[in-house]
Design an enzyme around this catalytic site. Structure first.
Site, PDB file in Angstrom:
ATOM      1  N   ASN A  48      41.225  45.182  42.413  1.00  0.00           N
ATOM      2  CA  ASN A  48      41.496  44.355  41.241  1.00  0.00           C
ATOM      3  C   ASN A  48      42.435  45.075  40.281  1.00  0.00           C
ATOM      4  O   ASN A  48      42.408  46.304  40.143  1.00  0.00           O
ATOM      5  CB  ASN A  48      40.209  43.873  40.555  1.00  0.00           C
ATOM      6  N   TYR A  54      43.830  39.296  29.223  1.00  0.00           N
ATOM      7  CA  TYR A  54      42.749  39.187  30.212  1.00  0.00           C
ATOM      8  C   TYR A  54      42.956  38.172  31.346  1.00  0.00           C
ATOM      9  O   TYR A  54      42.677  38.491  32.504  1.00  0.00           O
ATOM     10  CB  TYR A  54      41.425  38.875  29.505  1.00  0.00           C
ATOM     11  N   CYS A  59      42.125  39.600  41.137  1.00  0.00           N
ATOM     12  CA  CYS A  59      41.001  40.104  41.936  1.00  0.00           C
ATOM     13  C   CYS A  59      41.489  40.926  43.134  1.00  0.00           C
ATOM     14  O   CYS A  59      42.625  40.765  43.604  1.00  0.00           O
ATOM     15  CB  CYS A  59      40.153  38.950  42.456  1.00  0.00           C
ATOM     16  N   GLU A  61      40.626  40.614  46.217  1.00  0.00           N
ATOM     17  CA  GLU A  61      40.903  39.768  47.378  1.00  0.00           C
ATOM     18  C   GLU A  61      42.344  39.252  47.339  1.00  0.00           C
ATOM     19  O   GLU A  61      43.029  39.190  48.365  1.00  0.00           O
ATOM     20  CB  GLU A  61      39.951  38.572  47.415  1.00  0.00           C
ATOM     21  N   CYS A  92      34.843  35.332  43.988  1.00  0.00           N
ATOM     22  CA  CYS A  92      34.765  34.300  42.943  1.00  0.00           C
ATOM     23  C   CYS A  92      35.295  32.972  43.499  1.00  0.00           C
ATOM     24  O   CYS A  92      35.912  32.922  44.572  1.00  0.00           O
ATOM     25  CB  CYS A  92      35.569  34.730  41.709  1.00  0.00           C
ATOM     26  N   CYS A  95      38.998  32.907  44.290  1.00  0.00           N
ATOM     27  CA  CYS A  95      39.352  33.673  45.496  1.00  0.00           C
ATOM     28  C   CYS A  95      38.909  32.964  46.761  1.00  0.00           C
ATOM     29  O   CYS A  95      39.556  33.084  47.803  1.00  0.00           O
ATOM     30  CB  CYS A  95      38.778  35.082  45.431  1.00  0.00           C
TER      31      CYS A  95
HETATM   32  N1  THU Z   1      36.593  40.776  40.811  1.00  0.00           N
HETATM   33  C1  THU Z   1      37.193  40.977  42.019  1.00  0.00           C
HETATM   34  O1  THU Z   1      38.184  41.701  42.111  1.00  0.00           O
HETATM   35  N2  THU Z   1      36.668  40.367  43.101  1.00  0.00           N
HETATM   36  C2  THU Z   1      35.536  39.618  43.112  1.00  0.00           C
HETATM   37  O2  THU Z   1      35.116  39.143  44.165  1.00  0.00           O
HETATM   38  C3  THU Z   1      34.818  39.375  41.862  1.00  0.00           C
HETATM   39  C4  THU Z   1      35.454  39.909  40.620  1.00  0.00           C
HETATM   40  C5  THU Z   1      37.141  41.469  39.634  1.00  0.00           C
HETATM   41  C6  THU Z   1      37.797  40.611  38.605  1.00  0.00           C
HETATM   42  C7  THU Z   1      37.677  41.497  37.379  1.00  0.00           C
HETATM   43  O3  THU Z   1      38.749  42.427  37.372  1.00  0.00           O
HETATM   44  C8  THU Z   1      36.386  42.239  37.578  1.00  0.00           C
HETATM   45  O4  THU Z   1      36.099  42.146  38.973  1.00  0.00           O
HETATM   46  C9  THU Z   1      35.216  41.671  36.783  1.00  0.00           C
HETATM   47  O5  THU Z   1      35.065  40.310  36.978  1.00  0.00           O
END
Ligand code: THU
Length: 139
Positions: A48, A54, A59, A61, A92, A95
């Site tokens: 991420n 923000y 993410c 993925e 999420c 994703c």
């Molecule tokens: N995040 C991911 O990179 N992948 C996920 O599957 C869930 C959330 C990241 C987004 C953000 O940078 C941090 O985790 C908190 O939500």
């Protein structure tokens, strides 16, 4: 074939963990890693990448998908998501849709925790009734 699965999973876990260490997550302090096995047996990692604005954060993925596409891969055969703690970190909703673009119902999604737990699910369980190209193409 259990042996091959184990080797494959190990490679994905190693790559995701490596990328996770480079996550840019100063706002959430939630460091996530992801790794993809594509149809060419190539592996692609991502982490991420947050932003002071923000909503612009990305993410792990999405980073792994970008790496796959840039390398010429077109199909996600397996994807692993490495959680920063001992709870699974399922992708999420956004994703799931991004993964759907390059996955199919049988794509394996591995969820890994810091304490060595692993849960593997088929993608169809994460995004039933997915919206995709088939819904916008003529018959
Ligand atoms: N995040 C991911 O990179 N992948 C996920 O599957 C869930 C959330 C990241 C987004 C953000 O940078 C941090 O985790 C908190 O939500």
């Amino acid at each position: 074939m259990a042996h091959n699965l184990t080797v494959e999973y190990s490679m994905l876990l190693a790559l995701a963990t490596k990328a996770q260490k480079n996550a840019h997550a100063p706002y959430s302090n939630f460091h996530v890693g992801a790794a993809i096995l594509d149809e060419n047996a190539q592996h692609h990692g991502g982490c991420n990448v947050e932003n002071a604005a923000y909503p612009l954060g990305q993410c792990a993925e999405a980073g792994a998908i970008s790496a796959m596409i840039a390398s010429g891969g077109k199909q996600i055969k397996q994807i692993l998501i490495a959680s920063p703690n001992n709870d699974f970190c399922p992708p999420c909703g956004g994703c799931r849709q991004k993964i759907a673009e390059f996955a199919n119902a049988q794509t394996e999604v591995h969820l890994a925790t810091q304490d060595g737990q692993i849960k593997t699910v088929k993608f169809e369980t994460l995004l039933p009734l997915a919206f995709g190209f088939d819904k916008i193409s003529e018959d």
